[in-house]
Motif scaffolding. Structure first.
Motif, PDB file in Angstrom:
ATOM      1  N   UNK B  99      55.157  31.175  18.282  1.00 38.91           N
ATOM      2  CA  UNK B  99      56.325  30.931  19.135  1.00 38.91           C
ATOM      3  C   UNK B  99      57.446  30.178  18.430  1.00 38.91           C
ATOM      4  N   UNK B 100      57.465  30.224  17.134  1.00 43.31           N
ATOM      5  CA  UNK B 100      58.586  29.649  16.395  1.00 43.31           C
ATOM      6  C   UNK B 100      59.023  30.646  15.325  1.00 43.31           C
ATOM      7  N   UNK B 101      60.172  30.346  14.730  1.00 45.20           N
ATOM      8  CA  UNK B 101      60.598  31.160  13.590  1.00 45.20           C
ATOM      9  C   UNK B 101      60.328  30.426  12.287  1.00 45.20           C
ATOM     10  N   UNK B 102      59.506  29.365  12.367  1.00 48.12           N
ATOM     11  CA  UNK B 102      59.243  28.535  11.202  1.00 48.12           C
ATOM     12  C   UNK B 102      57.815  28.732  10.737  1.00 48.12           C
ATOM     13  N   UNK B 103      57.620  28.475   9.476  1.00 50.46           N
ATOM     14  CA  UNK B 103      56.301  28.602   8.883  1.00 50.46           C
ATOM     15  C   UNK B 103      55.697  27.232   8.599  1.00 50.46           C
ATOM     16  N   UNK B 104      54.384  27.137   8.741  1.00 58.17           N
ATOM     17  CA  UNK B 104      53.652  25.929   8.376  1.00 58.17           C
ATOM     18  C   UNK B 104      53.300  26.013   6.905  1.00 58.17           C
ATOM     19  N   UNK B 105      53.570  24.951   6.192  1.00 59.04           N
ATOM     20  CA  UNK B 105      53.323  24.929   4.749  1.00 59.04           C
ATOM     21  C   UNK B 105      52.142  24.007   4.458  1.00 59.04           C
ATOM     22  N   UNK B 106      51.169  24.534   3.725  1.00 55.48           N
ATOM     23  CA  UNK B 106      49.981  23.739   3.384  1.00 55.48           C
ATOM     24  C   UNK B 106      49.768  23.769   1.880  1.00 55.48           C
ATOM     25  N   UNK B 107      49.587  22.585   1.304  1.00 54.13           N
ATOM     26  CA  UNK B 107      49.369  22.464  -0.130  1.00 54.13           C
ATOM     27  C   UNK B 107      47.880  22.405  -0.446  1.00 54.13           C
ATOM     28  N   UNK B 108      47.516  23.005  -1.561  1.00 57.96           N
ATOM     29  CA  UNK B 108      46.195  22.776  -2.097  1.00 57.96           C
ATOM     30  C   UNK B 108      46.132  21.404  -2.756  1.00 57.96           C
ATOM     31  N   UNK B 109      44.928  20.956  -3.148  1.00 59.99           N
ATOM     32  CA  UNK B 109      44.770  19.607  -3.705  1.00 59.99           C
ATOM     33  C   UNK B 109      45.309  19.456  -5.120  1.00 59.99           C
ATOM     34  N   UNK B 110      45.620  20.560  -5.772  1.00 65.70           N
ATOM     35  CA  UNK B 110      46.184  20.493  -7.112  1.00 65.70           C
ATOM     36  C   UNK B 110      45.157  20.696  -8.216  1.00 65.70           C
ATOM     37  N   UNK B 111      45.623  21.240  -9.326  1.00 59.29           N
ATOM     38  CA  UNK B 111      44.830  21.383 -10.550  1.00 59.29           C
ATOM     39  C   UNK B 111      45.614  20.775 -11.686  1.00 59.29           C
ATOM     40  N   UNK B 112      44.991  19.845 -12.377  1.00 56.45           N
ATOM     41  CA  UNK B 112      45.629  19.207 -13.523  1.00 56.45           C
ATOM     42  C   UNK B 112      45.324  20.025 -14.776  1.00 56.45           C
ATOM     43  N   UNK B 113      46.356  20.482 -15.448  1.00 60.63           N
ATOM     44  CA  UNK B 113      46.180  21.284 -16.661  1.00 60.63           C
ATOM     45  C   UNK B 113      46.463  20.424 -17.884  1.00 60.63           C
ATOM     46  N   UNK B 114      45.492  20.357 -18.774  1.00 60.19           N
ATOM     47  CA  UNK B 114      45.677  19.700 -20.061  1.00 60.19           C
ATOM     48  C   UNK B 114      45.717  20.762 -21.153  1.00 60.19           C
ATOM     49  N   UNK B 115      46.597  20.571 -22.125  1.00 57.78           N
ATOM     50  CA  UNK B 115      46.706  21.507 -23.241  1.00 57.78           C
ATOM     51  C   UNK B 115      46.428  20.738 -24.531  1.00 57.78           C
ATOM     52  N   UNK B 116      45.399  21.190 -25.233  1.00 60.71           N
ATOM     53  CA  UNK B 116      44.959  20.503 -26.443  1.00 60.71           C
ATOM     54  C   UNK B 116      45.632  21.120 -27.656  1.00 60.71           C
TER      55      UNK B 116
END
Lengths: 116, 117
Positions: B99-116
């Motif tokens: 009943x809205x024209x808006x979207x609910x936004x949900x974030x994942x917990x994140x992934x930390x990328x390390x580059x060696x």
């Protein structure tokens, strides 16, 4: 330049001392929101606003207030901060209009808050 | 209800090797999906988005992601990692609110990328 501006960037305060974090956007976006970011939890939405004078609770609204008196501004208010509100806060804005197929969010640089 | 799972909290790769960051989502309706990147002490920047057009989406800095509805996945890849790719990556789902024209936004917990090096 299109941007979302938050102030301050860093804030250290004590328990119970009211504070306000300001957020301003220059893209004429109707939708604005506040998130807090904590390790391992990603970003969680605190409050959002769909337009002037229209706000609603997100997932973690306890202890926070917001107002939207003007389209460009969306301040976050902590009436009585507590240590569990120590976090990194982000303001975001977007068109968020499904009819336009546009719901990319633009983020401010963040406010790191420490409550002692 | 919508949700996002990022299967790895931390990924480490050698410079020049491929990157794979995994994301699975749950949504009752056809969602929009995004990847955002956060470099240290910076805000979040959009990498790419999927909004029901081509299932293989190309983003900035050589990243791409493939939407697989049957697997409810939206994994992020890059053929060759660069030192500047070290950052936190968030998978985001945006979906219909009744009943809205808006979207609910949900974030994942994140992934930390390390580059060696």
């Amino acid at each position: 330049e299109a941007q979302v501006t938050q102030n301050p960037r860093y804030l250290i305060t004590v328990t119970g001392k009211k504070l306000t974090v300001t957020c301003s956007q220059n893209m004429n976006h109707e939708y604005m929101s506040w998130y807090r970011q904590d390790p391992g939890l990603g970003l969680r939405q605190i409050y959002y606003s769909m337009n002037v004078e229209v706000t609603d609770k997100g997932d973690v609204p306890e202890g926070y207030k917001v107002s939207r008196k003007e389209k460009r501004n969306f301040p976050l208010i902590l009436e009585s901060p507590s240590p569990n509100q120590t976090s990194l806060y982000f303001c975001a804005s977007s068109l968020n209009d499904r009819g336009l197929g546009e719901n990319i969010q633009y983020f401010g640089a963040g406010t790191r808050l420490s409550v002692l | 209800a919508q949700s996002v799972t990022q299967l790895d909290s931390h990924v480490s790769v050698s410079e020049g090797t491929p990157v794979l960051l995994r994301c699975n989502y749950s949504s009752s309706y056809s969602p929009s999906l995004f990847w955002y990147v956060q470099h240290p002490n910076k805000g979040l920047q959009l990498l790419l988005k999927y909004t029901s057009a081509a299932t293989l989406v190309k983003g900035i800095n050589g990243f791409e992601a493939e939407f697989k509805k049957s697997e409810t996945s939206f994994h992020l890849t890059k053929p060759s990692a660069h030192m500047s790719d070290a950052a936190e990556y968030f998978c985001v789902v945006s979906g219909f609110v009744w009943k809205t024209s808006y979207d609910k936004v949900i974030f994942g917990p994140g992934t930390s990328l390390s580059v060696i090096p």
